[in-house]
Design an enzyme around this catalytic site. Structure first.
Site, PDB file in Angstrom:
ATOM      1  N   ASP A 155       0.836  -1.208   0.000  1.00 49.96           N
ATOM      2  CA  ASP A 155       0.000   0.000   0.000  1.00 49.96           C
ATOM      3  C   ASP A 155       0.869   1.256   0.000  1.00 49.96           C
ATOM      4  O   ASP A 155       0.563   2.242  -0.674  1.00 49.96           O
ATOM      5  CB  ASP A 155      -0.914   0.010   1.236  1.00 49.96           C
ATOM      6  CG  ASP A 155      -2.050  -0.990   1.124  1.00 49.96           C
ATOM      7  OD1 ASP A 155      -2.212  -1.577   0.037  1.00 49.96           O
ATOM      8  OD2 ASP A 155      -2.768  -1.193   2.118  1.00 49.96           O
ATOM      9  N   GLU A 214      -9.538   6.379  16.206  1.00 49.15           N
ATOM     10  CA  GLU A 214      -9.934   4.970  16.156  1.00 49.15           C
ATOM     11  C   GLU A 214      -8.970   4.180  15.271  1.00 49.15           C
ATOM     12  O   GLU A 214      -8.201   4.767  14.501  1.00 49.15           O
ATOM     13  CB  GLU A 214     -11.369   4.845  15.620  1.00 49.15           C
ATOM     14  CG  GLU A 214     -11.522   5.372  14.223  1.00 49.15           C
ATOM     15  CD  GLU A 214     -12.925   5.910  13.922  1.00 49.15           C
ATOM     16  OE1 GLU A 214     -13.488   5.451  12.926  1.00 49.15           O
ATOM     17  OE2 GLU A 214     -13.429   6.788  14.664  1.00 49.15           O
ATOM     18  N   LYS A 246      -7.543   2.102  12.230  1.00 49.62           N
ATOM     19  CA  LYS A 246      -7.787   2.011  10.782  1.00 49.62           C
ATOM     20  C   LYS A 246      -7.622   0.545  10.389  1.00 49.62           C
ATOM     21  O   LYS A 246      -6.527   0.078  10.068  1.00 49.62           O
ATOM     22  CB  LYS A 246      -6.829   2.887   9.986  1.00 49.62           C
ATOM     23  CG  LYS A 246      -7.158   2.916   8.499  1.00 49.62           C
ATOM     24  CD  LYS A 246      -6.195   3.789   7.726  1.00 49.62           C
ATOM     25  CE  LYS A 246      -6.609   3.870   6.264  1.00 49.62           C
ATOM     26  NZ  LYS A 246      -6.663   2.558   5.599  1.00 49.62           N
ATOM     27  N   ARG A 286     -18.363   0.556  -1.243  1.00 49.29           N
ATOM     28  CA  ARG A 286     -18.121   1.990  -1.425  1.00 49.29           C
ATOM     29  C   ARG A 286     -18.221   2.377  -2.891  1.00 49.29           C
ATOM     30  O   ARG A 286     -18.691   3.457  -3.229  1.00 49.29           O
ATOM     31  CB  ARG A 286     -16.748   2.392  -0.873  1.00 49.29           C
ATOM     32  CG  ARG A 286     -16.507   3.896  -0.999  1.00 49.29           C
ATOM     33  CD  ARG A 286     -15.317   4.349  -0.193  1.00 49.29           C
ATOM     34  NE  ARG A 286     -14.072   3.804  -0.708  1.00 49.29           N
ATOM     35  CZ  ARG A 286     -12.914   3.887  -0.073  1.00 49.29           C
ATOM     36  NH1 ARG A 286     -12.866   4.442   1.113  1.00 49.29           N
ATOM     37  NH2 ARG A 286     -11.819   3.397  -0.598  1.00 49.29           N
ATOM     38  N   GLU A 307     -16.074  -1.355   8.347  1.00 50.28           N
ATOM     39  CA  GLU A 307     -15.008  -2.043   7.626  1.00 50.28           C
ATOM     40  C   GLU A 307     -15.207  -3.552   7.775  1.00 50.28           C
ATOM     41  O   GLU A 307     -15.213  -4.081   8.894  1.00 50.28           O
ATOM     42  CB  GLU A 307     -13.652  -1.635   8.209  1.00 50.28           C
ATOM     43  CG  GLU A 307     -12.497  -1.759   7.273  1.00 50.28           C
ATOM     44  CD  GLU A 307     -12.369  -0.574   6.314  1.00 50.28           C
ATOM     45  OE1 GLU A 307     -11.524  -0.654   5.422  1.00 50.28           O
ATOM     46  OE2 GLU A 307     -13.115   0.422   6.455  1.00 50.28           O
ATOM     47  N   CYS A 341      17.047 -27.356 -15.738  1.00 47.04           N
ATOM     48  CA  CYS A 341      17.490 -28.126 -16.911  1.00 47.04           C
ATOM     49  C   CYS A 341      19.011 -28.232 -17.012  1.00 47.04           C
ATOM     50  O   CYS A 341      19.526 -28.957 -17.865  1.00 47.04           O
ATOM     51  CB  CYS A 341      16.909 -27.529 -18.191  1.00 47.04           C
ATOM     52  SG  CYS A 341      17.617 -25.908 -18.622  1.00 47.04           S
ATOM     53  N   CYS A 395      17.161 -18.390 -18.388  1.00 47.14           N
ATOM     54  CA  CYS A 395      17.373 -19.675 -19.052  1.00 47.14           C
ATOM     55  C   CYS A 395      16.685 -19.591 -20.408  1.00 47.14           C
ATOM     56  O   CYS A 395      15.472 -19.361 -20.481  1.00 47.14           O
ATOM     57  CB  CYS A 395      16.775 -20.817 -18.229  1.00 47.14           C
ATOM     58  SG  CYS A 395      16.828 -22.414 -19.079  1.00 47.14           S
TER      59      CYS A 395
END
Length: 663
Positions: A33, A112, A114, A135, A171, A406, A419
Site C-alpha cells: 500500500d 480509532e 484504521k 463503497r 469495515e 534443466c 534460461c
C-alpha cells in the site's frame, strides 16, 4: 522528482492501472500500500505540473474499487468518500493547522483504529437489516447484501432504543485466525493464496455464492453512523452503535489536544502486533458533528478526517538458504528461505530477493540475521541486515551459471539472468500455470496444483497440450474422479473461444502485461496482424516503447512460438478478433447476465459479447437490449419480464455469438 517525459507519465499511468486491476479485480496485489500511495502521489504531482498530458483513463480520475459487473449498482444516501493518508507526524501537524485555520479555533478529535478491510454501508429499515453496499466510486456502490448478511457479528435486528431507520458504515475484515484458515483451505484445493486479509475480505464480498461467503468468517467493525437523530459527537455515535450490538474495534478515544492524539498513535503502534486483526494506521476525526459539517469535503476526501498510516510491520529472523526459481519467461529469481517467524498475523518462511543485483546491493548472505517486512505481497521482502550478528565466515552469494532445473547455461541480461532453453521444464511449468490462471485464460478447475500434477505425469508439457486432454487421459491420473474430469474438460472447452487480448496476455510475451495486450488488440484487431507487425508499427502504439516492441517481434519470430499458436488453433482454439464498429453486430447493444451459465463462464460470455461490440451491464433498465438468463436466475430476470425486455437463454446466446449476427 527529476525530469519526466510524457512517455514516463503514460508508463506510470499504465503501471498504476495494472496495480488497480490486480488489487480490485484479482485480489492479487504485487505492491505494498505504501509503495502504491507513493507512486500515486508522483502521478498527481506530474498532472499538476503538466495538465496537458492528463489522459481520461488516469487512475487519479477514480475513487475506490471498480464495479465487478456481478451485482446491481445502487446510489449511496450520502457521499462515501475515502480518507486522505499521511505518513509522518509533520504531515499530521499540517492537517491540524489546516483544520484549525478553517474553523478559527482548535477542535477536539476522536481517534480509532484504521482496520485494513473493505468499506461498506449498511442500511436498516424499521430496525431490520435491509441492504449493504460497497463503497464503489463514492456516489454509487454495488449491492452486496447477501454476502454481508453472512457476517455473524452483524445484528439483523436492532433494539428499540435505536432509531427506526439508520445507516452504519464500517469495515469488513477477516481476523488473522480466519485468514489463516481460509488460506489453508486454498492450499488444500490447489488454489492461489490470498495476499493479505484485506484482499481475502474483498474477494469474499464479490463471491456470487453467499453460502461460500458464509464459510469464510467475515467480521465487521463500525466506524460511522448516519441517522436523522443528530448527535453532538462522533465518539458518542460510536458508543451508541456499540450499545445497539455493533462491533466497534479498538477502543475509540476522545482527544482534547494534538499531543493527546500523538500519544495515542504511539500507544496503538506498540500494541499493534497483539491485535487479532490487521490495521495499517489510525483515523483521526474532528469529533464535533457540527464542526464536521462546517469543514465539509472535497471531491475525494472528507476535510475533517485524516488517516495516519504506520510503516509496514517488521521482524528479524535467519536467512537459512537462497533457492533459485525459474519463471514463465525463463527468468531466474532467487528466493530467501527463512527460519519461520510470525509477521502481520501469519507465519513467514520465505522472502523475495528479486535478482542478483538486489542481493549484491544489500550484500545479503546465507546465514545473515535479516529484517523482513510484509506489505501487499504474499511473499515478504528483506529490508535490512543485522550486521552485528553476521558470521566472519559468511561469503557473498552468486547466481548459478547453469539453470537449476534443466542445467543448461544461463544468459546474463541487463538486470535479469535467463534460461533460454525452450524445453526447460521449470520455466514451462510456470508458463502453463500462468496460461490457465485467472490473470490469463481463467480456466476453472485448472489451478496450480492440478497443472503441476498433469505436468509431472507427462500429460502436458506445453500450453497447447491443455486443449488436447481427453477423458481417457485424465482417468489415468490418481485422484481424478468422474465429476472433476467433466468439470475440467467443460472449462477447457469454454476456454477455446478466447478474446485476442486475453490470449496475448496468456502467451507470456516478455514485458507485455494485460494493458499492453489490450493496446495491441485494439490497434491490430487480429492475431495474424499482431504476429506480422513490424517494429515501427508496434512503436506507433501509445504505451508500447522500443523495449516492449522489440520483445514482441522477437517472440513471434521464434519458430517454436508460432508452432505453439498453430497447434492451439488445430486443437480448436478460436481467437476472437477485435472488430471495428462496422463489423461489430452487437455494437451499442447492452446485455445483462443473470444466473449460472453451463457452457461457458460469465467472464467468457462477457468477453465474447464485447468482442462483437456489445456492452455488459450489471443492472437491468429500459436501455437493456437483452437479458441472458442462466439457471437460478433471480431478481434481474423478474425485472426484465416486468419491463417487457427480450430474454435469451444460454443456447440462444451461443448461437448468436457463433453466428456473429443478431438477425
Amino acid at each position: 522528482m527529476g525530469a519526466v517525459s510524457r512517455d514516463d507519465y503514460i508508463a506510470l499511468c499504465t503501471e498504476l492501472v495494472e496495480h488497480d486491476r490486480r488489487y480490485y479485480a484479482l485480489n492479487q496485489p504485487t505492491i505494498s500500500d505504501y509503495s502504491y500511495d507513493m507512486k500515486m502521489r508522483e502521478l498527481q504531482e506530474i498532472e499538476v505540473q503538466h495538465p496537458e498530458w492528463k489522459v481520461s483513463w488516469s487512475p487519479t480520475m477514480y475513487l475506490g474499487d471498480r464495479p465487478s459487473g456481478q451485482f446491481p449498482v445502487v446510489p449511496h444516501s450520502s457521499p462515501m468518500l475515502s480518507i486522505a493518508n499521511v505518513y509522518s507526524l509533520q504531515e499530521l501537524e499540517e492537517f491540524f493547522s489546516r483544520t484549525e485555520k478553517l474553523l478559527g479555533y482548535s477542535p477536539g478529535y476522536s481517534l480509532e483504529l484504521k482496520i485494513d478491510g473493505i468499506a461498506v454501508a449498511i442500511r436498516y429499515e424499521k430496525r431490520l437489516f435491509a441492504q449493504a453496499l460497497s463503497r464503489g466510486n463514492g456516489v454509487k456502490g454495488e449491492d452486496i447484501t447477501a454476502n454481508v448478511s453472512t457476517i455473524r457479528s452483524l445484528p439483523m435486528r436492532l433494539p428499540q432504543e435505536a432509531p427506526e431507520d439508520l445507516e452504519v458504515r464500517g469495515e469488513v475484515f477477516l481476523s488473522y485466525e480466519a485468514f489463516e484458515e481460509l488460506n489453508a483451505c486454498q492450499r488444500e484445493q490447489g488454489k492461489l493464496e490470498f495476499a493479505n486479509p484485506r484482499n481475502a475480505a474483498g474477494g469474499t464480498l464479490k463471491l456470487l455464492s453467499s453460502k461460500e461467503a458464509a464459510k469464510r468468517k467475515l467480521d465487521l467493525s463500525v466506524y460511522g453512523l448516519i441517522t436523522d437523530q443528530k448527535k453532538r459527537s462522533h465518539f458518542e455515535n460510536l458508543q451508541l452503535c456499540s450499545q445497539w450490538g455493533f462491533f466497534v474495534a479498538g477502543m475509540p478515544k476522545q482527544c482534547r489536544s494534538r499531543q493527546e492524539v500523538v500519544e495515542r498513535i504511539r500507544e496503538i503502534e506498540e500494541m499493534r502486533a497483539a491485535l487479532p486483526m490487521a490495521i495499517d494506521g489510525v483515523v483521526i476525526k474532528v469529533d464535533n458533528i457540527a464542526h464536521q459539517d462546517r469543514l465539509g469535503l472535497t471531491s475525494k476526501h472528507y476535510r475533517w478526517a485524516i488517516a495516519y498510516k504506520y510503516a509496514p510491520e517488521r521482524a528479524e529472523t535467519i536467512l537459512e538458504d537462497i533457492v533459485v526459481q525459474v519463471g514463465k519467461t525463463g527468468i531466474l529469481t532467487p528466493v530467501a528461505e527463512l527460519a519461520p517467524v510470525f509477521l502481520s498475523g501469519s507465519r513467514v518462511s520465505r522472502a523475495s530477493l528479486y535478482n542478483q543485483d538486489e542481493i549484491e546491493k544489500k550484500d545479503i548472505r546465507i546465514g545473515d540475521s535479516v529484517y523482513v517486512e510484509k506489505g501487499g505481497e504474499v511473499i515478504p521482502k528483506i529490508v535490512g541486515i543485522n550486521l552485528a550478528k553476521r558470521s566472519l565466515e559468511s561469503e557473498p552469494w552468486k547466481m548459478p551459471s547453469l539453470c537449476p532445473v534443466c542445467h543448461e547455461p544461463v544468459v546474463k541480461e541487463k538486470v535479469s539472468v535467463r534460461c533460454i532453453n525452450p524445453l526447460c521444464s521449470g520455466g514451462m511449468l510456470e508458463k502453463i500455470c500462468f496460461f490457465a490462471s485467472k490473470s490469463a485464460l481463467n480456466i476453472d478447475h485448472l489451478g496450480e496444483k492440478v497443472v503441476t500434477k498433469l505436468f509431472e505425469v507427462g500429460l502436458i508439457s506445453s500450453c497447447s497440450d491443455i486443449f488436447a486432454l481427453t477423458e481417457e487421459d485424465l482417468k489415468q491420473v490418481p485422484g481424478f474422479k468422474d465429476r472433476s474430469i467433466q468439470n475440467l474438460l467443460a472449462s477447457i472447452a469454454g476456454a477455446k473461444k478466447v478474446a485476442l487480448d486475453r490470449l496475448l496476455t496468456a502467451l507470456s510475451i516478455p514485458f507485455v502485461g494485460s494493458s499492453g495486450a489490450i493496446a495491441l488488440a485494439d490497434h491490430f484487431g487480429t492475431l495474424d496482424k499482431v504476429i506480422e507487425a513490424s517494429l515501427d508499427e508496434l512503436m506507433s502504439i501509445e504505451g508500447i516503447g522500443p523495449k516492449v516492441a522489440a520483445s514482441i517481434v522477437a517472440f513471434f519470430s521464434k519458430h517454436e512460438n508460432r508452432e505453439e499458436i498453430r497447434r492451439m488453433q488445430e486443437l480448436g482454439v478460436q481467437v476472437l478478433s477485435k472488430q471495428s464498429d462496422k463489423e461489430a453486430p452487437l455494437q451499442g447493444k447492452v446485455f445483462v447476465l443473470t444466473g449460472t451459465l453451463q457452457q461457458m463462464t460469465r467472464t467468457q460470455a462477457e468477453e465474447r459479447i464485447r468482442s462483437l461490440g456489445g456492452k455488459v451491464s450489471s443492472s437491468v433498465s429500459k436501455s437493456t437490449y437483452a437479458v441472458i438468463a442462466g439457471s437460478e436466475a433471480g431478481g434481474k430476470l423478474k425485472k426484465a419480464q416486468d419491463l417487457g425486455l427480450s430474454i435469451w437463454n444460454e443456447s440462444k446466446l451461443s448461437r448468436i455469438l457463433d453466428a456473429k449476427s443478431v438477425s
